[in-house]
Design an enzyme around this catalytic site. Structure first.
Site, PDB file in Angstrom:
ATOM      1  N   TYR A 198      43.045  38.827  51.895  1.00  0.00           N
ATOM      2  CA  TYR A 198      43.804  38.502  50.683  1.00  0.00           C
ATOM      3  C   TYR A 198      44.639  37.261  50.939  1.00  0.00           C
ATOM      4  CZ  TYR A 198      42.273  43.041  49.141  1.00  0.00           C
ATOM      5  OH  TYR A 198      41.476  44.097  48.775  1.00  0.00           O
ATOM      6  N   SER A 199      44.653  36.361  49.970  1.00  0.00           N
ATOM      7  CA  SER A 199      45.484  35.155  50.094  1.00  0.00           C
ATOM      8  C   SER A 199      46.942  35.528  49.927  1.00  0.00           C
ATOM      9  CB  SER A 199      45.149  34.163  48.986  1.00  0.00           C
ATOM     10  OG  SER A 199      43.922  33.578  49.220  1.00  0.00           O
ATOM     11  N   CYS A 357      40.239  27.683  43.659  1.00  0.00           N
ATOM     12  CA  CYS A 357      40.260  29.041  44.217  1.00  0.00           C
ATOM     13  C   CYS A 357      39.963  30.065  43.123  1.00  0.00           C
ATOM     14  CB  CYS A 357      41.645  29.310  44.824  1.00  0.00           C
ATOM     15  SG  CYS A 357      41.721  30.854  45.756  1.00  0.00           S
ATOM     16  N   GLU A 397      38.011  27.541  47.892  1.00  0.00           N
ATOM     17  CA  GLU A 397      37.924  28.904  48.410  1.00  0.00           C
ATOM     18  C   GLU A 397      37.480  29.786  47.242  1.00  0.00           C
ATOM     19  OE1 GLU A 397      40.786  29.523  51.963  1.00  0.00           O
ATOM     20  OE2 GLU A 397      41.205  31.179  50.594  1.00  0.00           O
ATOM     21  N   TYR A 399      34.845  33.118  45.772  1.00  0.00           N
ATOM     22  CA  TYR A 399      34.230  34.358  46.242  1.00  0.00           C
ATOM     23  C   TYR A 399      33.471  35.056  45.110  1.00  0.00           C
ATOM     24  CZ  TYR A 399      39.066  34.930  44.698  1.00  0.00           C
ATOM     25  OH  TYR A 399      40.255  34.799  44.029  1.00  0.00           O
TER      26      TYR A 399
END
Ligand code: A2P
Length: 399
Positions: A198-199, A357, A397, A399
């Site tokens: 987790y960021s 992101c 980044e 996902y």
């Protein structure tokens, strides 16, 4: 070097342990199970890797895109022990075993080091991150001091702001880094659950200034082991944490740097950290910040309320809503095109950094929007993106 078979120089696929955020994506992607991990590192088995490159583009950090030309392959046991990648051996001059034609070896090395997608580089002015302090066999224990729902009660998504306090345990993080959470228990085959990344959503001096705590932005995923575990945590619960991870998706410390942030949903987490950092320490920074933030509806947008209070002078906000009844579906890339004049001023500036992101799907749309915006003002996006990457000014980044 732990030798396996001695051969003529050959290319070996490696993962940079300094940059890898241990998200497990590569291991899940590899079609031949060449990627594995221990408590410390993710590694590539030289006897299994067939160079299909399937793992390269899903990797959110570029840590996967590393290559060495070796006379003897590094074994996986050796790679497990690394804290950084070894330097390229001097194959051509014959320091390593195995005969090689000098020109051939030099060519192989040059090709290998070009990588497939380009190596990530941190912004020049970024602070030096601490990485890999804690792992599965030696996790840091954190206590939950807050767990608040960020999305409306009637929203489709349950997104939470979770605060973890480390007490007297040292857990230094920079904005943009991630931490790992070890969900308790095991999967159906009895193996411990995979660590999830987790960021960090707060700035380096803590969710509350000068507190040894940090915040996460977590979306409850249907059947998600770790996200449900986190979203159900209560104040006082303890959590096992690994990391910190990530050495390139970091914010520039230079107050004159402009920052364009593009995100969807929980991809906003690092940008909350960036904004807090500027707000607390560089309120009058000459550099400008701009965010493009996509969500289904305002009710679904994490930090919608607090974001409204951030002054425009600190952060220019562009929201893109895709599911507001009666309004056209709008994505971040549409908002970028609609504000091309503003974006192009940033793109022409030598101190502009771009961060993307969130959903993987937006990556190509954002790339096309940036190409169009560049075209409109006589810039070549492909060349600019490659310069930005090389200078640590372009970070993705997804996902
Ligand atoms: P959509 O309404 O089409 O799903 P989520 O709420 O699932 O986390 O998604 C966050 C936002 O990202 C939503 O508005 C979603 O729109 C949007 N989105 C989905 N796919 C893309 C894409 N390819 N590019 C940009 N935004 C996207």
């Amino acid at each position: 070097m732990d030798a396996t078979t001695a051969t003529a120089p050959r290319k070996q696929h490696l993962i940079d342990p300094e940059i890898c955020i241990r998200c497990n994506t590569c291991e899940e992607t590899c079609p031949v199970d060449a990627i594995t991990h221990d408590d410390n590192n993710y590694v590539v088995d030289p006897d299994k890797c067939n160079f299909c490159l399937d793992c390269i583009s899903p990797c959110p950090t570029g840590s996967i895109d590393n290559w060495r030309v070796v006379a003897r392959s590094y074994s996986i046991e050796e790679q497990f022990g690394w804290e950084e990648l070894p330097a390229q051996e001097d194959i051509a001059s014959g320091e390593a075993e195995g005969e090689a034609d000098d020109d051939e070896a030099a060519k192989l090395i040059a090709e290998a080091h070009a990588g497939s997608g380009g190596k990530s580089v941190a912004p020049k002015s970024a602070s030096k991150p601490t990485i890999n302090l804690y792992n599965r066999s030696r996790p840091a224990m954190a206590t939950v001091t807050g767990n608040f729902r960020l999305t409306d009660a009637n929203a489709d998504n349950d997104v939470r702001h979770i605060i973890l306090d480390f007490g007297d345990v040292s857990f230094p993080v920079l904005e943009g880094q991630s931490i790992g959470i070890i969900p308790p228990g095991a999967d159906a085959s009895g193996k411990p659950h995979v660590i999830r990344l987790y960021s960090v959503a707060s700035s380096r001096d803590g969710e509350r200034p000068k507190h040894n705590n940090l915040a996460l932005t977590v979306k409850r995923e249907p059947h998600g082991v770790c996200s449900n575990y986190l979203c159900d945590l209560r104040k006082g619960d303890t959590v096992q944490v690994t990391g910190p991870f990530g050495a390139t998706f970091l914010m520039p410390d230079d107050p004159s740097a402009n920052i364009i942030m593009i995100c969807t949903g929980t991809g906003s987490a690092p940008f909350r950290g960036f904004t807090e950092r500027r707000r607390r320490t560089m309120r009058d920074a000459p550099g400008r910040m701009m965010i493009f933030f996509g969500a289904r509806r305002p009710e679904e947008l994490p930090y919608f309320g607090p974001l409204q209070k951030v002054p425009d002078g600190l952060l220019r906000k562009h929201f893109a809503y895709s599911r507001v009844p009666g309004e056209p579906k709008t994505y971040v890339q549409d908002r970028m095109r609609a504000t091309a004049d503003e974006v192009s001023v940033f793109l022409k500036h030598e101190k502009t950094h771009i961060y993307i992101c969130g959903l993987k799907g937006m990556e190509s749309g954002v790339d096309e929007a940036l190409a169009d915006i560049c075209r409109g003002v006589g810039l070549d996006w492909t060349a600019l993106r490659s310069d930005l990457r090389a200078q640590g000014r372009y970070h993705v980044e997804t996902y």
